[in-house]
Design a protein around this motif. Structure first.
Motif, mmCIF file in Angstrom:
data_model
loop_
_atom_site.group_PDB
_atom_site.id
_atom_site.type_symbol
_atom_site.label_atom_id
_atom_site.label_comp_id
_atom_site.label_asym_id
_atom_site.label_seq_id
_atom_site.Cartn_x
_atom_site.Cartn_y
_atom_site.Cartn_z
ATOM 1 N N TRP A 195 -45.636 -6.960 68.194
ATOM 2 C CA TRP A 195 -46.029 -8.107 68.999
ATOM 3 C C TRP A 195 -44.806 -8.653 69.735
ATOM 4 O O TRP A 195 -43.668 -8.471 69.307
ATOM 5 C CB TRP A 195 -46.581 -9.236 68.126
ATOM 6 C CG TRP A 195 -47.786 -8.915 67.301
ATOM 7 C CD1 TRP A 195 -49.090 -9.221 67.576
ATOM 8 C CD2 TRP A 195 -47.811 -8.249 66.027
ATOM 9 N NE1 TRP A 195 -49.914 -8.789 66.562
ATOM 10 C CE2 TRP A 195 -49.159 -8.186 65.596
ATOM 11 C CE3 TRP A 195 -46.821 -7.701 65.207
ATOM 12 C CZ2 TRP A 195 -49.540 -7.610 64.393
ATOM 13 C CZ3 TRP A 195 -47.197 -7.105 64.009
ATOM 14 C CH2 TRP A 195 -48.540 -7.064 63.613
ATOM 15 N N ASP B 61 -52.473 -10.542 63.151
ATOM 16 C CA ASP B 61 -53.393 -10.552 64.293
ATOM 17 C C ASP B 61 -54.185 -11.846 64.359
ATOM 18 O O ASP B 61 -54.444 -12.381 65.438
ATOM 19 C CB ASP B 61 -54.359 -9.369 64.210
ATOM 20 C CG ASP B 61 -53.729 -8.071 64.682
ATOM 21 O OD1 ASP B 61 -52.808 -8.116 65.514
ATOM 22 O OD2 ASP B 61 -54.169 -7.002 64.207
ATOM 23 N N VAL C 275 -52.395 -14.705 66.177
ATOM 24 C CA VAL C 275 -51.934 -14.485 67.545
ATOM 25 C C VAL C 275 -52.209 -15.687 68.440
ATOM 26 O O VAL C 275 -51.332 -16.178 69.147
ATOM 27 C CB VAL C 275 -52.584 -13.209 68.124
ATOM 28 C CG1 VAL C 275 -52.394 -13.154 69.633
ATOM 29 C CG2 VAL C 275 -51.963 -11.980 67.502
ATOM 30 N N LEU D 115 -48.614 -15.057 70.582
ATOM 31 C CA LEU D 115 -48.154 -13.699 70.452
ATOM 32 C C LEU D 115 -49.053 -12.750 71.230
ATOM 33 O O LEU D 115 -50.251 -12.982 71.361
ATOM 34 C CB LEU D 115 -48.134 -13.262 68.985
ATOM 35 C CG LEU D 115 -47.134 -13.945 68.055
ATOM 36 C CD1 LEU D 115 -47.403 -13.530 66.612
ATOM 37 C CD2 LEU D 115 -45.720 -13.598 68.433
ATOM 38 N N LYS E 181 -50.013 -8.674 71.311
ATOM 39 C CA LYS E 181 -49.835 -7.395 70.629
ATOM 40 C C LYS E 181 -49.676 -6.295 71.675
ATOM 41 O O LYS E 181 -50.512 -6.129 72.551
ATOM 42 C CB LYS E 181 -51.036 -7.095 69.730
ATOM 43 C CG LYS E 181 -50.789 -5.927 68.785
ATOM 44 C CD LYS E 181 -51.838 -5.845 67.698
ATOM 45 C CE LYS E 181 -51.440 -4.870 66.605
ATOM 46 N NZ LYS E 181 -52.431 -4.838 65.497
#
Length: 227
Positions: free
Chosen positions: A152, A213, A216, A221, A223
């Motif tokens: 990420w 995840d 995020v 963030l 990925k």
């Protein structure tokens, strides 16, 4: 090729036995891009997960960020090309250029550089590395990380980083009846580059990556691998 043999003269990527050269964690061109010229901060956090839930933790730090771990052929060849090919996109991300778009080709370049930095920093203490020989060999063959990787990128809203490396490594056992494996087998790496940060996770326990995840949206963030 032995995972513990870098104290000899074996390249951690191709496995050739011979003269080794000093490989940097950060490409040299970052010195001209980053706002700060200070020394790199390198911190390691190690943790063993044992069956009774007891955590053993030690902290170390090292002042240098290059090591004789790769052969001259790898260093001056494909590793150098990864550095050079990723320069434009990573420089733009560090400078936070507003018109920068991350597509598949750009994500691939950042991913390759991120995996390279993670593997190199994992070998700052060669006999305590977590990334397996098989994954290093796959990276050498394909120039991209294997399925065990998740990467990420994001921007830090606080103070600027001073070229920081944080490595967190674990021993995790498949068998609840065992204490823990002999070698580390899971690791995460945080690279701070001005206000850009790169977070790389290595390991076969996908629940760790799934947890990241889910964070995020809250942490801005993106990925980039798997893309």
């Amino acid at each position: 090729m032995s995972d513990t043999s870098t104290a000899t003269r074996i390249c951690i990527y191709c496995g050739r036995n011979g003269s080794l050269s000093r490989e940097h964690v950060f490409p040299d061109w970052m010195n001209d891009v980053l706002a700060t010229k200070t020394d790199v901060s390198f911190d390691m956090i190690e943790q063993n997960l044992v069956k009774d839930g007891v955590h053993r933790e030690t902290r170390k730090s090292r002042g240098h960020v290059r090591q004789k771990i790769v052969c001259e052929s790898c260093n001056n060849g494909w590793l150098s090309r990864i550095d050079n090919d990723s320069k434009k996109i990573v420089s733009a991300l560090i400078k936070d250029e507003k018109n920068q778009i991350i597509g598949l080709s750009e994500a691939t370049l950042v991913t390759s550089l991120s995996a390279k930095m993670a593997i190199n920093s994992d070998f700052m203490v060669p006999n305590d590395s977590a990334i397996s020989e098989a994954c290093r060999t796959a990276f050498y063959a394909n120039r991209t990380p294997s399925d065990f990787w998740h990467i990420w990128i994001g921007r830090h809203k606080g103070a600027k980083f001073s070229r920081t490396i944080d490595r967190f490594s674990l021993r995790i056992s498949d068998d609840p009846e065992t204490v823990y494996p002999i070698r580390k087998n899971t690791a995460s790496f945080l690279f701070g580059l001005d206000r850009l940060f790169v977070y790389a996770f290595y390991g076969k326990w996908q629940s760790f990556a799934s947890h990241i995840d889910r964070l995020v949206d809250d942490n801005c963030l993106i990925k980039i691998f798997p893309f």
